[in-house]
Design a protein around this motif. Sequence first.
Motif, mmCIF file in Angstrom:
data_model
loop_
_atom_site.group_PDB
_atom_site.id
_atom_site.type_symbol
_atom_site.label_atom_id
_atom_site.label_comp_id
_atom_site.label_asym_id
_atom_site.label_seq_id
_atom_site.Cartn_x
_atom_site.Cartn_y
_atom_site.Cartn_z
ATOM 1 N N ILE A 21 0.859 -1.187 0.000
ATOM 2 C CA ILE A 21 0.000 0.000 0.000
ATOM 3 C C ILE A 21 0.895 1.238 0.000
ATOM 4 O O ILE A 21 1.653 1.451 0.947
ATOM 5 N N ALA A 22 0.815 2.034 -1.060
ATOM 6 C CA ALA A 22 1.682 3.207 -1.185
ATOM 7 C C ALA A 22 0.869 4.493 -1.145
ATOM 8 O O ALA A 22 -0.221 4.577 -1.717
ATOM 9 N N PHE A 23 1.401 5.499 -0.458
ATOM 10 C CA PHE A 23 0.825 6.838 -0.517
ATOM 11 C C PHE A 23 1.272 7.468 -1.833
ATOM 12 O O PHE A 23 2.467 7.534 -2.123
ATOM 13 N N THR A 24 0.325 7.941 -2.633
ATOM 14 C CA THR A 24 0.649 8.390 -3.987
ATOM 15 C C THR A 24 1.265 9.781 -4.041
ATOM 16 O O THR A 24 1.924 10.125 -5.013
ATOM 17 N N GLY A 25 1.015 10.593 -3.033
ATOM 18 C CA GLY A 25 1.425 11.990 -3.105
ATOM 19 C C GLY A 25 0.330 12.879 -3.667
ATOM 20 O O GLY A 25 0.430 14.107 -3.642
ATOM 21 N N LYS A 26 -0.736 12.263 -4.170
ATOM 22 C CA LYS A 26 -1.881 13.024 -4.678
ATOM 23 C C LYS A 26 -2.849 13.312 -3.532
ATOM 24 O O LYS A 26 -3.315 12.397 -2.858
ATOM 25 N N SER A 27 -3.141 14.581 -3.319
ATOM 26 C CA SER A 27 -4.102 14.964 -2.283
ATOM 27 C C SER A 27 -5.467 15.240 -2.910
ATOM 28 O O SER A 27 -5.556 15.704 -4.046
ATOM 29 N N ARG A 28 -6.514 14.956 -2.155
ATOM 30 C CA ARG A 28 -7.869 15.227 -2.622
ATOM 31 C C ARG A 28 -8.742 15.643 -1.435
ATOM 32 O O ARG A 28 -8.289 15.656 -0.301
ATOM 33 N N ASN A 29 -9.989 15.981 -1.725
ATOM 34 C CA ASN A 29 -10.914 16.499 -0.712
ATOM 35 C C ASN A 29 -10.345 17.758 -0.055
ATOM 36 O O ASN A 29 -10.323 17.888 1.166
ATOM 37 N N MET A 30 -9.881 18.675 -0.892
ATOM 38 C CA MET A 30 -9.300 19.923 -0.395
ATOM 39 C C MET A 30 -10.435 20.884 -0.035
ATOM 40 O O MET A 30 -10.945 21.627 -0.872
ATOM 41 N N VAL A 31 -10.836 20.839 1.207
ATOM 42 C CA VAL A 31 -12.002 21.577 1.682
ATOM 43 C C VAL A 31 -11.679 23.061 1.857
ATOM 44 O O VAL A 31 -10.678 23.424 2.474
ATOM 45 N N GLN A 32 -12.538 23.888 1.314
ATOM 46 C CA GLN A 32 -12.407 25.339 1.461
ATOM 47 C C GLN A 32 -13.308 25.812 2.600
ATOM 48 O O GLN A 32 -14.532 25.744 2.493
ATOM 49 N N GLY A 33 -12.698 26.248 3.693
ATOM 50 C CA GLY A 33 -13.472 26.762 4.823
ATOM 51 C C GLY A 33 -14.455 25.751 5.368
ATOM 52 O O GLY A 33 -14.073 24.650 5.762
ATOM 53 N N THR A 34 -15.727 26.121 5.358
ATOM 54 C CA THR A 34 -16.775 25.232 5.874
ATOM 55 C C THR A 34 -17.609 24.621 4.749
ATOM 56 O O THR A 34 -18.784 24.293 4.946
ATOM 57 N N GLN A 35 -16.989 24.440 3.611
ATOM 58 C CA GLN A 35 -17.669 23.745 2.508
ATOM 59 C C GLN A 35 -17.576 22.237 2.767
ATOM 60 O O GLN A 35 -16.828 21.512 2.119
ATOM 61 N N TRP A 36 -18.330 21.790 3.758
ATOM 62 C CA TRP A 36 -18.196 20.437 4.277
ATOM 63 C C TRP A 36 -18.352 19.371 3.200
ATOM 64 O O TRP A 36 -17.702 18.318 3.261
ATOM 65 N N HIS A 37 -19.211 19.629 2.219
ATOM 66 C CA HIS A 37 -19.474 18.623 1.189
ATOM 67 C C HIS A 37 -18.213 18.253 0.413
ATOM 68 O O HIS A 37 -18.134 17.171 -0.175
ATOM 69 N N GLN A 38 -17.206 19.132 0.431
ATOM 70 C CA GLN A 38 -15.965 18.842 -0.284
ATOM 71 C C GLN A 38 -15.160 17.732 0.400
ATOM 72 O O GLN A 38 -14.235 17.179 -0.190
ATOM 73 N N GLY A 39 -15.511 17.418 1.637
ATOM 74 C CA GLY A 39 -14.829 16.344 2.361
ATOM 75 C C GLY A 39 -15.656 15.081 2.489
ATOM 76 O O GLY A 39 -15.279 14.152 3.206
ATOM 77 N N LEU A 40 -16.769 15.032 1.772
ATOM 78 C CA LEU A 40 -17.669 13.882 1.862
ATOM 79 C C LEU A 40 -17.040 12.616 1.277
ATOM 80 O O LEU A 40 -16.481 12.635 0.183
ATOM 81 N N VAL A 41 -17.142 11.525 2.017
ATOM 82 C CA VAL A 41 -16.789 10.198 1.515
ATOM 83 C C VAL A 41 -17.965 9.279 1.815
ATOM 84 O O VAL A 41 -18.325 9.074 2.977
ATOM 85 N N ASP A 42 -18.573 8.755 0.770
ATOM 86 C CA ASP A 42 -19.692 7.828 0.934
ATOM 87 C C ASP A 42 -19.168 6.407 1.125
ATOM 88 O O ASP A 42 -18.179 6.008 0.497
#
Length: 205
Positions: free
Chosen positions: A96-117
């Motif tokens: 299992i490798a960490f890719t270095g790619k980041s995601r779910n970069m939440v802006q302030g309180t835009q909570w939906h940007q951090g949603l994981v179903d």
Amino acid sequence: FHSGFLWWGDVFKNYGAKLTAIKDKPTAINLKGQNVYIIVDPDTKKETTAPNFMDKTSIENIKNWVNAGGTLVLMANDTANCEIPKFNELSKSFGIAFTGKSRNMVQGTQWHQGLVDIKAGNQIFKNTQKVYVKELVTLQLSGKAYPIIEEGGDVIMAATIFGKGRVFVIGDPWLYNEYVDGRRIPKEYQNYQAAKDLAKWVLSK
């Protein structure tokens, strides 16, 4: 109180676990008798004057411990806030490798940007459908490693069997107090339930 792992620690204690902090490098001696070993968000030199970087000896000691039946949990962070390269050597030794790619970069309180179903029937998160995970590093799998949660072509969480033991990996320390105590994120996100589900899986061997 708000930034640590007190809440998740209490979940473990409620399930009968005894918590121990291993402050030195992992060795056969200090890992002996431990059923679970959790490593979270390794510091960089920017964050700590003398960080304890992962090294080859530590990796071998951890691998031997997992192979003998231990359960290892690795939680990284986004690349700006975590020592990824050396920590990655440990994770990659389990496929299992960490890719270095980041995601779910939440802006302030835009909570939906951090949603994981979480889909029904998940083997670990059996009672959780929706969680909040921000600024995480995605994973790349090889060998016997398998995804626990995938989204948009990215592997968010993964696990593997190694000898008699198991490994769980995610690229974020997402279960610290701030995101499970109900005081910050909207109640629709089930991070506290996820903390219980993961703890139960970790302790289930």
